[in-house]
Design a protein around this motif. Structure first.
Motif, PDB file in Angstrom:
ATOM      1  N   HIS A   5      -5.029 -13.610   2.557  1.00 11.43           N
ATOM      2  CA  HIS A   5      -5.517 -13.558   1.181  1.00 11.43           C
ATOM      3  C   HIS A   5      -5.568 -12.084   0.786  1.00 11.43           C
ATOM      4  O   HIS A   5      -6.374 -11.327   1.333  1.00 11.43           O
ATOM      5  CB  HIS A   5      -6.903 -14.190   1.081  1.00 11.43           C
ATOM      6  CG  HIS A   5      -6.928 -15.616   1.531  1.00 11.43           C
ATOM      7  ND1 HIS A   5      -6.644 -16.659   0.697  1.00 11.43           N
ATOM      8  CD2 HIS A   5      -7.190 -16.154   2.750  1.00 11.43           C
ATOM      9  CE1 HIS A   5      -6.732 -17.793   1.365  1.00 11.43           C
ATOM     10  NE2 HIS A   5      -7.062 -17.516   2.616  1.00 11.43           N
ATOM     11  N   LEU A   6      -4.704 -11.661  -0.133  1.00 14.27           N
ATOM     12  CA  LEU A   6      -4.612 -10.270  -0.569  1.00 14.27           C
ATOM     13  C   LEU A   6      -5.417 -10.103  -1.852  1.00 14.27           C
ATOM     14  O   LEU A   6      -5.147 -10.769  -2.856  1.00 14.27           O
ATOM     15  CB  LEU A   6      -3.160  -9.880  -0.834  1.00 14.27           C
ATOM     16  CG  LEU A   6      -2.251  -9.605   0.369  1.00 14.27           C
ATOM     17  CD1 LEU A   6      -2.145 -10.781   1.298  1.00 14.27           C
ATOM     18  CD2 LEU A   6      -0.880  -9.174  -0.097  1.00 14.27           C
ATOM     19  N   ILE A   7      -6.419  -9.222  -1.813  1.00 15.94           N
ATOM     20  CA  ILE A   7      -7.333  -9.045  -2.934  1.00 15.94           C
ATOM     21  C   ILE A   7      -6.972  -7.766  -3.691  1.00 15.94           C
ATOM     22  O   ILE A   7      -7.140  -6.663  -3.182  1.00 15.94           O
ATOM     23  CB  ILE A   7      -8.801  -8.982  -2.463  1.00 15.94           C
ATOM     24  CG1 ILE A   7      -9.134 -10.126  -1.496  1.00 15.94           C
ATOM     25  CG2 ILE A   7      -9.734  -8.969  -3.668  1.00 15.94           C
ATOM     26  CD1 ILE A   7      -9.008 -11.509  -2.066  1.00 15.94           C
ATOM     27  N   HIS A   8      -6.464  -7.936  -4.918  1.00 16.87           N
ATOM     28  CA  HIS A   8      -6.074  -6.822  -5.790  1.00 16.87           C
ATOM     29  C   HIS A   8      -7.113  -6.662  -6.895  1.00 16.87           C
ATOM     30  O   HIS A   8      -7.601  -7.652  -7.430  1.00 16.87           O
ATOM     31  CB  HIS A   8      -4.708  -7.132  -6.413  1.00 16.87           C
ATOM     32  CG  HIS A   8      -4.310  -6.197  -7.521  1.00 16.87           C
ATOM     33  ND1 HIS A   8      -4.620  -6.455  -8.838  1.00 16.87           N
ATOM     34  CD2 HIS A   8      -3.652  -5.027  -7.505  1.00 16.87           C
ATOM     35  CE1 HIS A   8      -4.139  -5.473  -9.585  1.00 16.87           C
ATOM     36  NE2 HIS A   8      -3.555  -4.597  -8.805  1.00 16.87           N
ATOM     37  N   GLY A   9      -7.436  -5.441  -7.230  1.00 15.23           N
ATOM     38  CA  GLY A   9      -8.340  -5.192  -8.346  1.00 15.23           C
ATOM     39  C   GLY A   9      -8.950  -3.811  -8.265  1.00 15.23           C
ATOM     40  O   GLY A   9      -8.845  -3.119  -7.256  1.00 15.23           O
ATOM     41  N   TYR A  10      -9.590  -3.421  -9.359  1.00 15.67           N
ATOM     42  CA  TYR A  10     -10.175  -2.098  -9.456  1.00 15.67           C
ATOM     43  C   TYR A  10     -11.616  -2.084  -8.954  1.00 15.67           C
ATOM     44  O   TYR A  10     -12.222  -3.128  -8.694  1.00 15.67           O
ATOM     45  CB  TYR A  10     -10.100  -1.591 -10.910  1.00 15.67           C
ATOM     46  CG  TYR A  10     -10.439  -0.131 -11.015  1.00 15.67           C
ATOM     47  CD1 TYR A  10      -9.743   0.817 -10.279  1.00 15.67           C
ATOM     48  CD2 TYR A  10     -11.482   0.309 -11.808  1.00 15.67           C
ATOM     49  CE1 TYR A  10     -10.071   2.152 -10.330  1.00 15.67           C
ATOM     50  CE2 TYR A  10     -11.818   1.650 -11.883  1.00 15.67           C
ATOM     51  CZ  TYR A  10     -11.101   2.571 -11.132  1.00 15.67           C
ATOM     52  OH  TYR A  10     -11.437   3.892 -11.176  1.00 15.67           O
ATOM     53  N   VAL A  78      -8.595 -12.125   5.245  1.00 20.07           N
ATOM     54  CA  VAL A  78      -8.832 -11.708   3.866  1.00 20.07           C
ATOM     55  C   VAL A  78      -8.691 -10.195   3.850  1.00 20.07           C
ATOM     56  O   VAL A  78      -9.452  -9.494   4.518  1.00 20.07           O
ATOM     57  CB  VAL A  78     -10.233 -12.126   3.374  1.00 20.07           C
ATOM     58  CG1 VAL A  78     -10.456 -11.645   1.943  1.00 20.07           C
ATOM     59  CG2 VAL A  78     -10.421 -13.633   3.478  1.00 20.07           C
ATOM     60  N   LEU A  79      -7.698  -9.717   3.123  1.00 20.54           N
ATOM     61  CA  LEU A  79      -7.427  -8.285   3.067  1.00 20.54           C
ATOM     62  C   LEU A  79      -7.971  -7.731   1.752  1.00 20.54           C
ATOM     63  O   LEU A  79      -7.300  -7.753   0.718  1.00 20.54           O
ATOM     64  CB  LEU A  79      -5.921  -8.023   3.214  1.00 20.54           C
ATOM     65  CG  LEU A  79      -5.291  -8.593   4.484  1.00 20.54           C
ATOM     66  CD1 LEU A  79      -3.796  -8.310   4.518  1.00 20.54           C
ATOM     67  CD2 LEU A  79      -5.982  -8.053   5.724  1.00 20.54           C
TER      68      LEU A  79
END
Length: 161
Positions: A5-10, A78-79
């Motif tokens: 699970h790749l978590i992208h965001g600021y 979970v990355l």
């Protein structure tokens, strides 16, 4: 087949909150770069912005063999690494596939004023995550590559969460 699970965001978008939920729900192993940065380097009182990219890259390099091994033996991960650059997202997806796993990308977002309020709240918590000064918050914002139209992802808007 295991999932990464790749978590992208600021900053302040709610990435770690989502990561912890996925960790619990999927029985996955979570890797959160901010927790490692805080443990190793403390807070950002002096403004570590010039070095934060280098420090984060070193931590991600150290984490990669561990999360890759988890995937290889069939454990979801979970990355929670932000994935601000397209290059990092592409390389990570390739590495995940090489481990015989699938990648699922999440785009965690919220309004900028909400994100800064969350960062300020964390700053006031002595046991919080990496302390961030406003200038670092603003400078780093310009370094985030938006997701491309060819990057399948799940949008998670946390503005009202």
């Amino acid at each position: 087949m295991p999932t990464a699970h790749l978590i992208h965001g600021y900053l302040g978008a709610g990435k770690t909150t989502l990561a912890k939920r996925l960790e619990r729900d999927a029985g996955a192993v979570r890797f959160t770069v901010d927790e490692w940065l805080t443990t190793l380097y403390g807070d950002d009182e002096a403004g570590i912005e010039p070095d934060v990219g280098t420090l984060s890259a070193r931590l991600m390099t150290a984490m990669e063999p561990v999360w890759a091994r988890c995937l290889t033996v069939g454990v979801d991960v979970v990355l929670d690494l932000g994935f601000w650059s397209r290059e990092l997202r592409d390389l990570t997806r390739q590495r995940v596939e090489a481990c015989g796993a699938t990648a699922k990308l999440y785009d965690v977002r919220c309004a900028d004023d909400v994100a800064w309020q969350r960062v300020e709240a964390r700053n006031s918590d002595p046991a919080g995550s990496l302390r961030m000064v406003r200038n670092t918050f603003e400078v780093l914002k310009a370094k985030v590559d938006p997701l491309g139209p060819d990057e399948p992802h799940v949008v998670v808007d946390t503005t009202n969460a």
